[in-house]
Design an enzyme around this catalytic site. Structure first.
Site, PDB file in Angstrom:
ATOM      1  N   HIS A 111       0.855  -1.189   0.000  1.00  0.00           N
ATOM      2  CA  HIS A 111       0.000   0.000   0.000  1.00  0.00           C
ATOM      3  C   HIS A 111       0.891   1.240   0.000  1.00  0.00           C
ATOM      4  CE1 HIS A 111      -3.801  -2.037   1.889  1.00  0.00           C
ATOM      5  NE2 HIS A 111      -3.266  -2.758   0.920  1.00  0.00           N
TER       6      HIS A 111
ATOM      7  N   GLU B  48       0.871   3.830   1.831  1.00  0.00           N
ATOM      8  CA  GLU B  48       1.314   4.247   3.164  1.00  0.00           C
ATOM      9  C   GLU B  48       2.502   3.426   3.649  1.00  0.00           C
ATOM     10  OE1 GLU B  48      -3.301   4.380   3.343  1.00  0.00           O
ATOM     11  OE2 GLU B  48      -1.753   3.299   2.228  1.00  0.00           O
TER      12      GLU B  48
ATOM     13  N   CYS C 207      -6.168   1.807   5.725  1.00  0.00           N
ATOM     14  CA  CYS C 207      -6.804   0.592   6.250  1.00  0.00           C
ATOM     15  C   CYS C 207      -6.226   0.305   7.639  1.00  0.00           C
ATOM     16  CB  CYS C 207      -6.560  -0.581   5.302  1.00  0.00           C
ATOM     17  SG  CYS C 207      -4.836  -1.130   5.243  1.00  0.00           S
TER      18      CYS C 207
ATOM     19  N   CYS D  12      -2.401  -0.426   7.586  1.00  0.00           N
ATOM     20  CA  CYS D  12      -1.582   0.779   7.444  1.00  0.00           C
ATOM     21  C   CYS D  12      -1.640   1.643   8.697  1.00  0.00           C
ATOM     22  CB  CYS D  12      -2.020   1.568   6.221  1.00  0.00           C
ATOM     23  SG  CYS D  12      -1.642   0.714   4.671  1.00  0.00           S
TER      24      CYS D  12
END
Length: 147
Positions: A56, A58, A86, A89
């Site tokens: 992801h 992040e 999410c 993260c």
């Protein structure tokens, strides 16, 4: 002349990253990490390209920022991300002791706020809904093409 950087400037930089993801047929999420008014990390979703569910924006940005600083703690840094992180993260942001999180649009299905702010480090400041329309439009464009 010293240029003054604003939250809008930095979120636009995160949107540039999200656009890169869109061009690679990745879910268009972009993130940047800022420390002392300088961008020290940039990233976008890369789960398809890397075949890695943890890739992801992040997570990639956290890793790059930690490498730049030579520290796993980002307690003087702000992350700008186009989509609400999410739970995975948010957990990583908590471990990094991020100073501030600014995100664009909410994620009602997978976003960490389903569990509340307690997922983040207690000292992390949060700002959300920042440039919501610009951030959500990229996601809508992506998912409309998928249908």
């Amino acid at each position: 002349m010293i240029e003054v950087y604003t939250d809008t400037y930095f979120m636009k930089q995160a949107l540039v990253e999200a656009q890169k993801a869109l061009e690679k047929d990745e879910i268009p999420v972009g993130a940047i990490v800022v420390c002392n008014n300088q961008i020290i990390a940039r990233a976008h979703n890369n789960t398809e390209q890397l075949n890695d569910v943890t890739a992801h924006a992040e997570i990639i940005a956290l890793t790059a920022a930690a490498a730049h600083l030579g520290s796993k703690y980002l307690n003087d840094c702000t992350m700008y991300v186009t989509l609400e992180p999410c739970a995975m993260c948010a957990g990583a942001l908590a471990w990094a002791q991020l100073y501030k999180l600014v995100y664009g649009t909410s994620d009602d299905k997978k976003g960490f706020m389903r569990f509340g702010k307690k997922v983040l480090h207690p000292k992390t400041k949060i700002e959300y809904g920042f440039m919501d329309e610009e951030c959500s439009s990229l996601l809508k464009e992506f998912f409309q093409k998928k249908r």
